[in-house]
Design a protein around this motif. Structure first.
Motif, short mmCIF file in Angstrom:
data_model
loop_
_atom_site.label_atom_id
_atom_site.label_comp_id
_atom_site.label_asym_id
_atom_site.label_seq_id
_atom_site.Cartn_x
_atom_site.Cartn_y
_atom_site.Cartn_z
N ALA A 3 1.56 7.76 8.64
CA ALA A 3 1.06 6.63 7.83
C ALA A 3 -0.32 6.97 7.25
N PHE A 4 -0.80 6.07 6.40
CA PHE A 4 -2.14 6.12 5.81
C PHE A 4 -3.12 5.48 6.80
N SER B 169 5.45 3.46 7.31
CA SER B 169 4.61 2.93 6.24
C SER B 169 4.52 3.90 5.08
N MET B 170 3.35 4.53 4.82
CA MET B 170 3.30 5.51 3.72
C MET B 170 4.31 6.63 3.96
N TYR C 273 7.41 5.36 2.48
CA TYR C 273 7.43 5.50 1.01
C TYR C 273 7.78 6.94 0.64
N ARG D 258 8.04 -0.70 3.40
CA ARG D 258 8.67 -1.61 2.43
C ARG D 258 9.22 -0.79 1.27
N ARG E 96 -6.09 -1.24 -3.97
CA ARG E 96 -6.16 0.21 -3.67
C ARG E 96 -7.41 0.81 -4.30
N MET F 1 -9.19 -0.77 7.96
CA MET F 1 -7.78 -0.53 8.28
C MET F 1 -7.37 -0.92 9.70
N LEU G 207 -3.73 -2.16 10.88
CA LEU G 207 -2.81 -1.25 11.56
C LEU G 207 -2.36 -1.79 12.92
N MET H 229 -0.10 5.98 -3.50
CA MET H 229 0.64 4.77 -3.12
C MET H 229 0.65 3.76 -4.27
N ALA I 253 0.64 -5.68 7.74
CA ALA I 253 0.60 -4.87 6.51
C ALA I 253 1.95 -4.85 5.81
N HIS J 148 1.42 -3.00 12.95
CA HIS J 148 1.93 -2.06 11.95
C HIS J 148 2.21 -0.67 12.55
#
Ligand code: MLT
Length: 264
Positions: A26-27, A92-93, A96, A118, A130, A149, A153, A188, A215, A241
């Motif tokens: 994740a980010f 998460s990221m 993606y 998502r 962002r 964050m 998170l 992102m 998140a 998250h």
């Protein structure tokens, strides 16, 4: 472990043998976030974790500012390791990025785990947020990003009652160079919408979400579950998250049972 592929250093771990499981972080973290999964799964599977560009031991490639670029580097690493197919786990990221892998290389995906993620692209409001976060990263560095964050998170109960988890996650964020953080945010913000992809997914798929994820709330996972046929859905109590890190036993059990059910 590190390797240089086409001039870029890529940090990764590679433990165990059997069906390859590839974990995408994740980010704004690194492959370290997957340690509880490496420990639990390496006795039965080949477990690979990778640092995306600008994280952990991987080079920053500022011009490679897309999740497609991250996906390409993962495929290059798998080619290097002579792995043609794997089960991918993206949080998460990382989720993606997994959509990008599936979009471009569906034949490489034997199964997938979409955790706390998502399918939708960023809204206009999200893209502006962002940009503001990228400005904070430039001006004030990774510690300001950690302050922003951590509450996103981790579940409130984790923040209140488990300071050691908070510190470990903060430390991971502090290890991420500002340029890496900014590249993630740009990547992102410009990612495509993946909602149309969901109904095309034919491999075994597991969706996992922490019940207290703020998140990417449970409703986002429910949406993916409604669109993917034959999917398995697991919610993790007492997790936000970063469900894999906050509740590793429940997260690992969900993955183990998914792998067993599908003979992976
Ligand atoms: C992540 O955990 O990777 C991020 O929270 C994802 C996002 O900001 O959309």
């Amino acid at each position: 472990m590190k390797t240089v592929i086409d001039g870029m250093t890529i940090g990764y771990t590679d433990d165990g043998s059997g069906t390859p499981l590839v974990f995408i972080h994740a980010f704004p973290l690194s492959k370290t976030m997957w340690q509880p999964q490496v420990d639990a799964l390496k006795d039965t599977h080949r477990v690979i974790t990778i640092d995306l560009g600008g994280h952990g031991d991987s080079d920053i490639v500022p011009w490679n500012d897309s999740l497609d670029g991250y996906a390409k580097n993962i495929i290059r690493l798998l080619d290097h390791l002579e792995i043609t197919q794997a089960v991918f786990v993206g949080l998460s990221m990382g989720g993606y990025t997994l959509f990008s892998i599936y979009r471009h290389h569906p034949n490489r995906v034997k199964g997938m785990v979409l955790a706390d993620t998502r399918a939708q692209a960023d809204s206009e409001e999200g893209q502006v947020a962002r940009q503001s976060m990228a400005e904070v990263a430039f001006k004030d560095g990774a510690s300001a990003i950690a302050d922003l964050m951590l509450p996103k998170l981790l579940a409130p109960s984790t923040i209140e009652q488990r300071p050691e988890i908070v510190e470990e996650v903060r430390e991971m964020i502090l290890q991420t160079p500002t340029a890496g953080i900014v590249v993630d945010l740009v990547a992102m913000a410009s990612r495509p919408d993946s909602t149309a992809l969901l109904s095309t997914i034919t491999c075994p798929t597991l969706v996992i979400v922490g019940e207290e994820d703020q998140a990417t709330p449970v409703a986002e996972s429910q949406y993916m579950v409604d669109c993917i046929s034959g999917v398995t859905f697991v919610t993790i109590p007492h997790a936000g998250h970063l469900s894999n890190f906050e509740q590793p036993i429940a997260f690992n059990q969900a993955i183990e049972s998914f792998l067993e059910t599908h003979g992976l």
